[in-house]
Scaffold this motif. Structure first.
Motif, PDB file in Angstrom:
ATOM      1  N   VAL A 209      63.130  63.906  16.640  1.00 39.19           N
ATOM      2  CA  VAL A 209      62.383  64.511  17.746  1.00 39.19           C
ATOM      3  C   VAL A 209      62.205  63.514  18.886  1.00 39.19           C
ATOM      4  O   VAL A 209      62.445  63.833  20.061  1.00 39.19           O
ATOM      5  N   ASN A 210      61.793  62.301  18.580  1.00 34.91           N
ATOM      6  CA  ASN A 210      61.596  61.295  19.621  1.00 34.91           C
ATOM      7  C   ASN A 210      62.918  60.939  20.302  1.00 34.91           C
ATOM      8  O   ASN A 210      62.952  60.639  21.500  1.00 34.91           O
ATOM      9  N   GLY A 211      64.019  60.970  19.524  1.00 36.06           N
ATOM     10  CA  GLY A 211      65.330  60.717  20.103  1.00 36.06           C
ATOM     11  C   GLY A 211      65.718  61.785  21.104  1.00 36.06           C
ATOM     12  O   GLY A 211      66.292  61.499  22.166  1.00 36.06           O
ATOM     13  N   GLU A 212      65.403  63.026  20.791  1.00 38.27           N
ATOM     14  CA  GLU A 212      65.699  64.132  21.706  1.00 38.27           C
ATOM     15  C   GLU A 212      64.870  64.012  22.989  1.00 38.27           C
ATOM     16  O   GLU A 212      65.355  64.293  24.083  1.00 38.27           O
ATOM     17  N   ILE A 213      63.610  63.595  22.836  1.00 36.54           N
ATOM     18  CA  ILE A 213      62.751  63.422  24.008  1.00 36.54           C
ATOM     19  C   ILE A 213      63.294  62.302  24.901  1.00 36.54           C
ATOM     20  O   ILE A 213      63.330  62.426  26.123  1.00 36.54           O
ATOM     21  N   ALA A 214      63.714  61.201  24.272  1.00 42.77           N
ATOM     22  CA  ALA A 214      64.283  60.082  25.035  1.00 42.77           C
ATOM     23  C   ALA A 214      65.549  60.522  25.764  1.00 42.77           C
ATOM     24  O   ALA A 214      65.764  60.174  26.933  1.00 42.77           O
ATOM     25  N   GLU A 215      66.381  61.308  25.093  1.00 41.28           N
ATOM     26  CA  GLU A 215      67.611  61.796  25.728  1.00 41.28           C
ATOM     27  C   GLU A 215      67.292  62.698  26.904  1.00 41.28           C
ATOM     28  O   GLU A 215      67.924  62.614  27.965  1.00 41.28           O
ATOM     29  N   LYS A 216      66.308  63.576  26.737  1.00 39.29           N
ATOM     30  CA  LYS A 216      65.919  64.511  27.801  1.00 39.29           C
ATOM     31  C   LYS A 216      65.452  63.754  29.047  1.00 39.29           C
ATOM     32  O   LYS A 216      65.651  64.209  30.174  1.00 39.29           O
ATOM     33  N   ASN A 217      64.858  62.577  28.837  1.00 42.60           N
ATOM     34  CA  ASN A 217      64.348  61.796  29.959  1.00 42.60           C
ATOM     35  C   ASN A 217      65.328  60.735  30.438  1.00 42.60           C
ATOM     36  O   ASN A 217      64.983  59.876  31.245  1.00 42.60           O
ATOM     37  N   GLY A 218      66.569  60.786  29.923  1.00 40.08           N
ATOM     38  CA  GLY A 218      67.623  59.918  30.432  1.00 40.08           C
ATOM     39  C   GLY A 218      67.737  58.554  29.789  1.00 40.08           C
ATOM     40  O   GLY A 218      68.484  57.702  30.273  1.00 40.08           O
ATOM     41  N   PHE A 219      67.013  58.327  28.676  1.00 35.83           N
ATOM     42  CA  PHE A 219      67.065  57.021  28.012  1.00 35.83           C
ATOM     43  C   PHE A 219      68.090  57.080  26.877  1.00 35.83           C
ATOM     44  O   PHE A 219      67.752  57.238  25.708  1.00 35.83           O
ATOM     45  N   GLU A 220      69.352  56.954  27.236  1.00 33.52           N
ATOM     46  CA  GLU A 220      70.454  57.171  26.296  1.00 33.52           C
ATOM     47  C   GLU A 220      70.444  56.173  25.146  1.00 33.52           C
ATOM     48  O   GLU A 220      70.653  56.541  23.989  1.00 33.52           O
ATOM     49  N   ILE A 221      70.229  54.910  25.454  1.00 28.50           N
ATOM     50  CA  ILE A 221      70.277  53.878  24.414  1.00 28.50           C
ATOM     51  C   ILE A 221      69.152  54.084  23.409  1.00 28.50           C
ATOM     52  O   ILE A 221      69.370  54.055  22.194  1.00 28.50           O
ATOM     53  N   ILE A 222      67.940  54.313  23.910  1.00 27.59           N
ATOM     54  CA  ILE A 222      66.797  54.559  23.032  1.00 27.59           C
ATOM     55  C   ILE A 222      67.057  55.796  22.184  1.00 27.59           C
ATOM     56  O   ILE A 222      66.795  55.814  20.980  1.00 27.59           O
ATOM     57  N   SER A 223      67.583  56.825  22.801  1.00 25.17           N
ATOM     58  CA  SER A 223      67.885  58.066  22.085  1.00 25.17           C
ATOM     59  C   SER A 223      68.899  57.826  20.980  1.00 25.17           C
ATOM     60  O   SER A 223      68.724  58.292  19.849  1.00 25.17           O
ATOM     61  N   ASN A 224      69.950  57.103  21.299  1.00 22.39           N
ATOM     62  CA  ASN A 224      71.006  56.854  20.319  1.00 22.39           C
ATOM     63  C   ASN A 224      70.489  56.087  19.114  1.00 22.39           C
ATOM     64  O   ASN A 224      70.849  56.386  17.963  1.00 22.39           O
ATOM     65  N   MET A 225      69.612  55.091  19.355  1.00 25.24           N
ATOM     66  CA  MET A 225      69.060  54.318  18.244  1.00 25.24           C
ATOM     67  C   MET A 225      68.220  55.200  17.322  1.00 25.24           C
ATOM     68  O   MET A 225      68.271  55.076  16.094  1.00 25.24           O
ATOM     69  N   HIS A 226      67.454  56.118  17.899  1.00 23.58           N
ATOM     70  CA  HIS A 226      66.651  57.045  17.106  1.00 23.58           C
ATOM     71  C   HIS A 226      67.537  57.956  16.258  1.00 23.58           C
ATOM     72  O   HIS A 226      67.262  58.204  15.083  1.00 23.58           O
ATOM     73  N   LYS A 227      68.602  58.455  16.873  1.00 27.60           N
ATOM     74  CA  LYS A 227      69.492  59.365  16.163  1.00 27.60           C
ATOM     75  C   LYS A 227      70.179  58.683  14.988  1.00 27.60           C
ATOM     76  O   LYS A 227      70.362  59.286  13.925  1.00 27.60           O
ATOM     77  N   ILE A 228      70.564  57.432  15.174  1.00 27.82           N
ATOM     78  CA  ILE A 228      71.216  56.687  14.096  1.00 27.82           C
ATOM     79  C   ILE A 228      70.268  56.541  12.909  1.00 27.82           C
ATOM     80  O   ILE A 228      70.648  56.769  11.751  1.00 27.82           O
ATOM     81  N   ILE A 229      69.012  56.166  13.193  1.00 28.64           N
ATOM     82  CA  ILE A 229      68.033  56.008  12.116  1.00 28.64           C
ATOM     83  C   ILE A 229      67.785  57.337  11.418  1.00 28.64           C
ATOM     84  O   ILE A 229      67.755  57.414  10.186  1.00 28.64           O
ATOM     85  N   SER A 230      67.614  58.401  12.197  1.00 26.14           N
ATOM     86  CA  SER A 230      67.353  59.714  11.626  1.00 26.14           C
ATOM     87  C   SER A 230      68.485  60.155  10.705  1.00 26.14           C
ATOM     88  O   SER A 230      68.255  60.598   9.573  1.00 26.14           O
ATOM     89  N   ARG A 231      69.722  60.023  11.172  1.00 30.27           N
ATOM     90  CA  ARG A 231      70.874  60.424  10.364  1.00 30.27           C
ATOM     91  C   ARG A 231      70.990  59.572   9.106  1.00 30.27           C
ATOM     92  O   ARG A 231      71.317  60.076   8.029  1.00 30.27           O
ATOM     93  N   ALA A 232      70.710  58.281   9.250  1.00 35.29           N
ATOM     94  CA  ALA A 232      70.801  57.384   8.094  1.00 35.29           C
ATOM     95  C   ALA A 232      69.775  57.768   7.025  1.00 35.29           C
ATOM     96  O   ALA A 232      70.092  57.769   5.826  1.00 35.29           O
TER      97      ALA A 232
END
Length: 292
Positions: A209-232
């Motif tokens: 969820v936090n990764g999606e919020i970061a992506e929506k606000n244009g923070f690609e790197i932060i979003s990507n790091m969240h997604k990696i952790i979530s998937r892992a």
């Protein structure tokens, strides 16, 4: 002017044109563009910027652009679209840079980048080196500094709207940092084979969820790091990957990048970012094999 310099300078100009900047902020952007134009080694200067508090986030984005121009096969039919994409991404990073630091500080940082001697208000020259200090800047210090206790984080954070002002940005940063220590504690437990499957699901959802919020606000790197952790975490729960030393270290690298970028830490996070992105590619490859 070579292609790389011209592309970076024009993408910064395009990004700044989408912002309402004061005359002082415009001067800072002009100084930054001039520093790049006159750079003897753009790659080296971007590396230096990564180690400077003010420019670390922007430098990561500029490094992505540099790698696209120098390491990938360029499709010139899509070159204009790629330029627009890069310029769009730079808008948030440039705005964050200009809004979170004062003009004098930014000007001095640019002068340091150029190797000029910078003087403080007392006329004393400041240290030019941008190397890491001997202070505590290891992964543990980055993660646990000013974050909440694990039991305080139980639910995903609320969505922050686009076009954030200063207060919204502070709210966004607090939201992103809130679960970090709790996730780090979870990783320590996983390393000691203490697996709570409910926690895996809960924190996978929070980071997603936090990764999606970061992506929506244009923070690609932060979003990507969240997604990696979530998937892992999801893959660990399904036992498709085991939480061994390398996996835990890669996930903690994601946390380190998140904290360093959000807080603007004066730390070179290149090795952590590389480790995290390599791990992300491994996870994506695993997911694709499962989908076949």
């Amino acid at each position: 002017m070579d292609l790389v310099k011209q592309y970076i300078v024009q993408s910064l100009a395009a990004a700044s044109n989408n912002l309402r900047l004061t005359s002082y902020q415009l001067e800072v952007v002009a100084m930054l563009r001039e520093a790049i134009i006159n750079s003897d080694d753009v790659a080296e200067d971007i590396t230096k910027m990564k180690k400077m508090t003010q420019f670390s986030t922007l430098a990561i984005r500029l490094n992505e652009i540099y790698n696209y121009l120098t390491q990938e096969r360029i499709d010139f039919l899509k070159f204009s679209d790629k330029f627009k994409e890069h310029s769009q991404y730079l808008i948030n990073d440039l705005n964050h840079l200009l809004e979170t630091d004062n003009t004098v500080g930014l000007k001095n940082a640019i002068r340091k980048l150029k190797g000029e001697v910078v003087y403080d208000e007392n006329g004393q020259s400041e240290e030019i080196s941008v190397e890491l200090s001997n202070n505590k800047t290891d992964s543990d210090q980055l993660i646990v500094d000013k974050t909440v206790e694990p039991e305080q984080e139980t639910e995903p954070a609320e969505t922050v709207e686009n076009g954030m002002d200063e207060e919204a940005m502070k709210s966004f940063e607090a939201m992103i940092l809130k679960p970090i220590k709790a996730v780090d504690t979870l990783l320590h437990k996983l390393a000691s084979d203490d697996i709570n499957y409910e926690d895996l699901s809960r924190f996978a959802e929070i980071m997603s969820v936090n990764g999606e919020i970061a992506e929506k606000n244009g923070f690609e790197i932060i979003s990507n790091m969240h997604k990696i952790i979530s998937r892992a975490l999801v893959l660990i729960k399904s036992r498709d990957i085991m939480p061994g030393k390398d996996v835990i270290e890669a996930m903690r690298a994601c946390l380190i990048v998140i904290v360093a970028v959000v807080k603007g830490k004066d730390v070179d996070i290149t090795k952590y970012l590389n480790k995290a992105e390599d791990f992300g590619r491994e996870i994506n490859a695993l997911n694709k094999r499962e989908e076949v």
